[in-house]
Design a protein around this motif. Structure first.
Motif, short mmCIF file in Angstrom:
data_model
loop_
_atom_site.label_atom_id
_atom_site.label_comp_id
_atom_site.label_asym_id
_atom_site.label_seq_id
_atom_site.Cartn_x
_atom_site.Cartn_y
_atom_site.Cartn_z
N GLN A 1 31.10 11.91 26.42
CA GLN A 1 32.47 12.04 25.93
C GLN A 1 33.04 10.73 25.40
O GLN A 1 33.72 10.70 24.40
N ASP B 1 41.57 16.33 23.85
CA ASP B 1 41.93 17.76 23.83
C ASP B 1 41.47 18.44 22.53
O ASP B 1 40.59 19.27 22.54
N GLN C 1 38.44 30.32 22.31
CA GLN C 1 37.41 31.05 23.04
C GLN C 1 36.62 30.08 23.88
O GLN C 1 36.43 28.93 23.48
N ASN D 1 40.21 16.85 19.80
CA ASN D 1 39.08 16.14 19.18
C ASN D 1 39.21 16.03 17.66
O ASN D 1 38.24 16.27 16.93
N THR E 1 30.26 16.51 33.63
CA THR E 1 30.92 17.16 32.49
C THR E 1 31.13 16.19 31.33
O THR E 1 30.97 16.55 30.17
N GLN E 2 31.45 14.91 31.64
CA GLN E 2 31.69 13.95 30.56
C GLN E 2 30.39 13.60 29.83
O GLN E 2 30.41 13.23 28.66
N GLY F 1 43.93 30.59 18.00
CA GLY F 1 43.20 31.28 19.07
C GLY F 1 42.11 30.39 19.64
O GLY F 1 41.69 29.42 19.02
N LYS G 1 36.52 25.38 15.22
CA LYS G 1 36.06 24.03 15.56
C LYS G 1 35.93 23.91 17.07
O LYS G 1 36.52 24.68 17.82
N VAL H 1 36.76 22.23 20.55
CA VAL H 1 37.87 21.48 21.15
C VAL H 1 37.55 21.21 22.62
O VAL H 1 36.57 21.75 23.15
N PHE H 2 38.37 20.40 23.24
CA PHE H 2 38.17 20.00 24.64
C PHE H 2 36.73 19.54 24.86
O PHE H 2 36.04 19.98 25.77
N SER H 3 36.30 18.68 23.96
CA SER H 3 34.97 18.08 24.04
C SER H 3 33.86 19.11 24.26
O SER H 3 32.95 18.90 25.06
N GLY H 4 33.98 20.21 23.55
CA GLY H 4 32.92 21.20 23.58
C GLY H 4 33.10 22.28 24.64
O GLY H 4 32.30 23.20 24.73
N LYS H 5 34.16 22.18 25.43
CA LYS H 5 34.37 23.21 26.45
C LYS H 5 34.93 24.50 25.88
O LYS H 5 34.97 25.51 26.55
N ALA H 6 35.43 24.44 24.65
CA ALA H 6 35.98 25.65 24.03
C ALA H 6 35.88 25.55 22.52
O ALA H 6 35.62 24.48 21.96
N LEU H 7 36.08 26.72 21.89
CA LEU H 7 36.19 26.77 20.43
C LEU H 7 37.61 27.18 20.09
O LEU H 7 38.22 27.96 20.81
N ALA H 8 38.13 26.64 18.99
CA ALA H 8 39.47 27.05 18.57
C ALA H 8 39.40 27.58 17.14
O ALA H 8 38.56 27.15 16.35
#
Ligand SMILES: Cc1cc2nc3c(=O)[nH]c(=O)nc-3n(C[C@H](O)[C@H](O)[C@H](O)COP(=O)(O)OP(=O)(O)OC[C@H]3O[C@@H](n4cnc5c(N)ncnc54)[C@H](O)[C@@H]3O)c2cc1C
Lengths: 323, 249
Positions: free
Chosen positions: A252, B122, B219, B124, A271-272, B217, A133, A135-142
């Protein structure tokens, strides 16, 4: 065992996002070697419901009582829970939109089922169940692992696309054991959006920022939106200043959208702001500052004055369409 | 009326996110923490309602599930105008575990409305509000963009696909709010900051709620291909790109 897809009822009609969730559900069911079924609340003709069969749904449970034409979070949760039990559902899929957000978390508690929202792809593995999914409003994937036997996920709109899989879709009525006359909330008024394309459904969006200089300059932007069949949007300072309605605010803290085409006009790309639009398939930036950060996320960029470029782009689209 | 506003403590929205321990956990080194923007809007409106004597709101309490590091964020909430802060002393693992902590506190203390932001900046998840409501077996209204009081009853505006609906309710509900509930967050003034030091910040132990999900994890997204620039006099070329290459026109 089965996969249940929650089909939101859009005024007795289905929309593309329903077919996307159905496509996802049937693909997942295929990998789990079980059927994909659907539940729909409120009135809808069978001829409409049948279309779900084009996307791999083999059975649709309809809950047609008029009391289900309006979303009541607690009640809808009870109904879906009863469907889950009756149909021996192991995984429930919601759309990641207003209605999914209203029901899925409640269902998670009711069923003691782990919930992951805003997923963007098929699970990485089924055993254990691991899924990605944003996360961090699209800055990363988890990668998130669900540790309960029952699982609930919600699918980010426009992340999976449509996948046809013609299936015989059996439509049956479902009679939930609930009471619909809860008086603790009462709808006292409604306002229906009348004109234009809803921002959340739009395939294309034209969006204006502070570089538009003032509300009086929006005509050419609206003109372009009309010609390409787009909804209009804006950055936060534009809505804060009252140049445009706050319904149009994306980012955001506003609406998070993922159209196929997003045209950012006079938007710096903070960024927002980008957090609300980065999942767009194609981003075009029009800005007079070659160093504007929006060009870092854009696919196509044009440097120059918005007031001059917008009419030229509109003309070019008209010419292309042979108008 | 008593309002409980749930506060998530999140990295500042401009944070460059990084991960540590072989990309398995968020790296908080050097991160600035803020009130989750939606929760800040929720709190802003709650305080406005309390300060306007035409409304029946008499008390605003904020709550956070978190370790001692979140206290500056709670102090800021007090400076904005909350009367009291509660911190449930545990590091949140997932939305389910967090919601269960808040629900068990709310079970023991009557609040008329529990207000949560629509999502946390964080993870979401958009989950905690709905989960609290289900734990409490109470009604919830989501996508709330306004609230007004009329004769002691709340009229809540929510966004639905077709437009807006106005829902009358007397309380005992969870509201999950978004932009519109307040438009811009309140900035604490000097007096607020001074007063915040005197206001209660209660720390209570966590219950043994379990988590149902686990982040294993992370990325960073693939870097985007470089932007293709088109000359401002060549809009026909742009249209061609959009139709033939990107296939979006
Ligand atoms: C907690 C928080 C949440 C936020 N949430 C959001 C959000 O949800 N959405 C959001 O949008 N912002 C949000 N912001 C604000 C964000 O940081 C930026 O301030 C905002 O996005 C800037 O809007 P803008 O691009 O319209 O304006 P500006 O940053 O002022 O940019 C205007 C741009 O227009 C260009 N320009 C000027 N004149 C012209 C011209 N004639 N032709 C073409 N281009 C021109 C300039 O080069 C500039 O790049 C948030 C901020 C915070 C702190």
């Amino acid at each position: 065992m089965s996969v249940l897809v929650y089909i939101q009822n859009f005024g007795s009609k289905l929309k593309k996002q329903n077919f996307e969730v159905a496509s996802y559900g049937s693909k997942l069911a295929e990998s789990m070697q079980c059927p994909a079924i659907a539940v729909v609340m409120g009135t809808m003709e069978d001829s409409e419901l049948e279309k779900l069969g084009n996307y791999g749904i083999s059975k649709t449970l309809k809950v047609t009582d008029e009391g289900f034409n309006t979303l009541i979070n607690k009640l809808f949760t009870q109904v879906v829970q009863q469907v889950v039990v009756q149909e021996k559902v192991t995984t429930v899929i919601f759309p990641d939109n207003n209605e999914g957000k209203a029901i899925a978390p409640r269902l998670s508690v009711k069923l003691n089922a782990g919930f992951v929202s805003g997923v963007v792809s098929m699970p990485v593995t089924l055993e254990p169940f691991i899924i990605s999914k944003r996360v961090f409003s699209g800055k990363a994937l988890a990668q998130v692992q669900i540790n309960s036997p029952l699982k609930i996920i919600s699918l980010a709109i426009n992340s999976f696309g449509l996948h046809e899989a013609k299936t015989v879709n059996q439509i049956v009525s479902f009679e939930p054991k609930v009471s619909v006359d809860d008086q603790s909330t009462k709808i006292v008024d409604r306002k229906i959006h009348s004109e234009g394309i809803s921002l959340l459904d739009a395939d294309r969006v034209v969006s204006g920022g502070r570089g538009m200089k003032g509300p009086e300059n929006w005509k050419p932007l609206e003109e372009l939106a009309k010609v390409i069949g787009a909804a209009t949007a804006c950055s936060r300072p534009v809505s804060d200043a009252g140049w445009r309605s706050h319904e149009e605010h994306v980012g955001q803290t506003g609406k998070i959208i993922a159209p196929n085409l997003y045209i950012a006009v006079g938007i710096s790309g903070a960024t927002q702001h980008v957090a609300g639009i980065s999942r767009s398939k194609c981003i075009v930036a029009i800005n007079n500052d070659p160093d504007a950060p929006i060009f870092e996320v854009a696919d196509y960029g044009v440097i120059g004055d918005a007031a001059q470029i917008l009419p030229k782009l509109t003309e070019a689209v008209k010419a292309f369409k042979g108008e | 009326m008593k309002l409980l506003v749930c506060i998530s403590n999140v990295p500042d929205t401009t944070t460059k996110v990084r991960f540590a321990d072989n990309q398995t956990r968020f790296d908080a080194t050097g991160v600035q923490w803020i009130i989750n923007p939606w929760d800040e809007l929720a709190l802003t409106r709650a305080v406005d309602l309390k300060e306007d004597s035409n409304n029946p709101v008499s008390e605003v309490v904020v709550i956070n599930v978190g370790s001692v590091e979140t206290e500056p964020t709670l102090r800021k909430c007090l400076a904005i105008g909350a009367d009291k802060a509660i911190r449930i002393d545990t590091v949140p693992k997932d939305a389910f575990q967090t919601a269960k902590q808040i629900a068990s506190l709310a079970q023991k203390n009557a609040f008329d409305f529990i207000i949560c932001g629509i999502e946390s900046g964080d993870y979401n998840s958009s989950s905690v509000g709905g989960m609290i409501a289900e734990f409490l077996d109470t009604v919830s209204v989501s996508s709330v963009s306004d609230i007004q009081f009329q004769e002691g009853k709340a009229i809540v505006e929510r966004d639905v696909a077709a437009g807006k609906e106005y829902i009358q309710m007397e309380g005992n509900a969870v509201l999950i709010v978004q932009k519109g509930f307040a438009k811009e967050p309140k900035i604490p003034n000097m007096r607020g900051i001074m007063m915040a030091r005197q206001k209660p910040l209660e720390v209570i132990p966590a219950n043994d709620a379990n988590a149902l999900t686990e982040y294993i994890g992370f990325q960073l997204p693939e870097p985007k291909a470089k932007v293709k620039m088109v000359n401002a006099d060549q809009m026909t070329e742009l249209v061609n790109f959009l139709s033939k290459e990107a296939k979006v026109l």
